[in-house]
Each structure stands twice: as structure tokens, then as C-alpha cells.
Motif scaffolding. Structure first.
Motif, mmCIF file in Angstrom:
data_model
loop_
_atom_site.group_PDB
_atom_site.id
_atom_site.type_symbol
_atom_site.label_atom_id
_atom_site.label_comp_id
_atom_site.label_asym_id
_atom_site.label_seq_id
_atom_site.Cartn_x
_atom_site.Cartn_y
_atom_site.Cartn_z
ATOM 1 N N SER A 1 -3.731 0.294 -2.376
ATOM 2 C CA SER A 1 -2.689 -0.008 -3.353
ATOM 3 C C SER A 1 -3.353 -0.694 -4.552
ATOM 4 O O SER A 1 -4.486 -1.186 -4.452
ATOM 5 N N MET A 2 -2.633 -0.773 -5.637
ATOM 6 C CA MET A 2 -3.164 -1.468 -6.809
ATOM 7 C C MET A 2 -3.363 -2.946 -6.484
ATOM 8 O O MET A 2 -4.364 -3.538 -6.885
ATOM 9 N N GLN A 3 -2.431 -3.536 -5.752
ATOM 10 C CA GLN A 3 -2.533 -4.949 -5.405
ATOM 11 C C GLN A 3 -3.750 -5.210 -4.523
ATOM 12 O O GLN A 3 -4.477 -6.179 -4.726
ATOM 13 N N LEU B 1 -9.759 7.700 -7.678
ATOM 14 C CA LEU B 1 -10.645 7.046 -6.717
ATOM 15 C C LEU B 1 -9.878 6.088 -5.818
ATOM 16 O O LEU B 1 -10.139 6.001 -4.611
ATOM 17 N N ARG B 2 -8.924 5.365 -6.386
ATOM 18 C CA ARG B 2 -8.119 4.427 -5.586
ATOM 19 C C ARG B 2 -7.283 5.192 -4.560
ATOM 20 O O ARG B 2 -7.215 4.802 -3.389
ATOM 21 N N PRO C 1 1.138 12.630 -3.166
ATOM 22 C CA PRO C 1 1.218 11.596 -2.128
ATOM 23 C C PRO C 1 0.860 10.233 -2.706
ATOM 24 O O PRO C 1 0.026 10.130 -3.605
ATOM 25 N N GLY C 2 1.475 9.217 -2.195
ATOM 26 C CA GLY C 2 1.141 7.864 -2.605
ATOM 27 C C GLY C 2 -0.251 7.493 -2.127
ATOM 28 O O GLY C 2 -0.809 8.115 -1.218
ATOM 29 N N ALA C 3 -0.804 6.471 -2.740
ATOM 30 C CA ALA C 3 -2.168 6.047 -2.421
ATOM 31 C C ALA C 3 -2.328 5.700 -0.945
ATOM 32 O O ALA C 3 -3.344 6.034 -0.335
ATOM 33 N N LYS C 4 -1.350 5.048 -0.371
ATOM 34 C CA LYS C 4 -1.467 4.637 1.032
ATOM 35 C C LYS C 4 -1.374 5.830 1.976
ATOM 36 O O LYS C 4 -1.889 5.785 3.089
ATOM 37 N N MET C 5 -0.737 6.914 1.546
ATOM 38 C CA MET C 5 -0.521 8.062 2.424
ATOM 39 C C MET C 5 -1.532 9.192 2.229
ATOM 40 O O MET C 5 -1.711 10.008 3.136
ATOM 41 N N LEU C 6 -2.181 9.256 1.087
ATOM 42 C CA LEU C 6 -3.073 10.384 0.813
ATOM 43 C C LEU C 6 -4.146 10.586 1.878
ATOM 44 O O LEU C 6 -4.315 11.707 2.369
ATOM 45 N N TYR D 1 -3.367 -8.619 -10.909
ATOM 46 C CA TYR D 1 -2.779 -7.274 -10.879
ATOM 47 C C TYR D 1 -2.772 -6.678 -12.285
ATOM 48 O O TYR D 1 -3.122 -5.514 -12.471
ATOM 49 N N VAL D 2 -2.380 -7.469 -13.264
ATOM 50 C CA VAL D 2 -2.299 -7.001 -14.651
ATOM 51 C C VAL D 2 -3.682 -6.578 -15.163
ATOM 52 O O VAL D 2 -3.821 -5.530 -15.800
#
Length: 159
Positions: free
Chosen positions: A91-93, A84-85, A52-57, A103-104
Motif C-alpha cells: 500500500s502507499m502507507q 513497482l509498488r 487489481p489493487g496493490a494488495k491483491m495483484l 504519506y504526502v
């Protein structure tokens, strides 16, 4: 990891998720009631999506009446910053913005790349741990696991 690819958490236990949703008798109507798309749930269960993506987990874990961490078969020593994220649903952003990093710079941190001094002070570790809602030591361990994982995968991590 190729250019532009995002880190992905390892050890997602799709079989456990499937068993749990089967035990609970979850159906498409239940997913919709929780704001989940049944096609997404099915894609995660059958492996069309690797994890699952980070936003959906967090939502998917709640749907299975579990904590996000319970859906991963990695040991605590193997938990990376990426894990952890995902557990927090960030999200990474969002994570980069919360730390006031580019972001980088955040992506390099998540990949376990050597840290510039400003990112490795005691105060920086403390602020980062707060974003992830974990103790500072857990944050450091996750970065070290990220570093080990990247080095083991041959992802341009120096030293």
C-alpha cells in the motif's frame, strides 16, 4: 488526478488474465482455496474494476501462475513507481512507512513530483530501491517514468 486520488498503474491486461484463468480452468473453488474472493476475480476479469489493487495483484498473478509484471502491457521504460509498488503488493502507507517518509511525501514521489534534496541523495535512492526490491537504476527510471506520465497528463508536476 483529483485531490485525494491515488496513482493507478496503467496497462493492466485484463484480456490476458481472463485467457490465462480460462486456460487453467480456474473456478470459484480454486479462488477460495487461494484466499481470493471469486467476485473480486470476476470484477477484475470483466472490467468492473479497472485493475487489481496493490494488495491483491501478487495473489491474483499467482492465481494465474504469472508474475505481476506479466499482467501489464507497458514497456520497461513506461514502468512507474506505482507499477513497482503494485508488483510488490504494498500500500502507499506501507511504502511511506518503509521509507520513513510521510504519506504526502511518498505520494508526491510516486507521482513523479520534483524531489526535495533529502529524497534524492544517492543513499535515498538506494534505500528506496531496497524497499521495491529493484536495482537503484530501475528505481530512478521508474520515478522518471512517473514524472513523464504526470507531466503528460497535466498533473501539476513542475519542471
Amino acid at each position: 488526478m483529483g485531490r485525494g486520488e491515488r496513482p493507478a498503474p496503467t496497462g493492466f491486461d485484463r484480456a490476458l488474465l481472463d485467457r490465462r484463468l480460462t486456460e487453467l480452468g480456474r473456478r470459484s473453488i480454486d479462488a477460495v482455496a487461494r484466499g481470493l474472493h471469486w467476485g473480486y476475480v470476476t470484477s477484475v476479469r470483466n472490467g468492473t474494476l479497472g485493475h487489481p489493487g496493490a494488495k491483491m495483484l501478487p495473489a491474483l498473478a499467482a492465481f494465474a501462475e504469472m508474475e505481476p509484471r506479466e499482467l501489464f502491457t507497458v514497456t520497461d521504460a513506461e514502468l512507474t513507481v506505482c507499477h513497482l509498488r503494485h508488483f510488490r503488493g504494498l500500500s502507499m502507507q506501507e511504502t511511506a512507512a518503509a521509507r520513513e517518509w510521510s504519506y504526502v511525501a511518498y505520494k508526491a514521489f510516486e507521482l513523479g513530483e520534483p524531489l526535495p534534496k533529502r529524497m534524492s541523495t544517492s543513499a535515498a535512492w538506494s534505500r528506496t530501491a531496497k524497499v521495491f526490491e529493484v536495482p537503484e537504476q530501475r528505481m530512478r527510471q521508474a520515478w522518471e517514468a512517473s514524472h513523464r506520465a504526470a507531466a503528460g497528463a497535466g498533473v501539476g508536476v513542475a519542471g
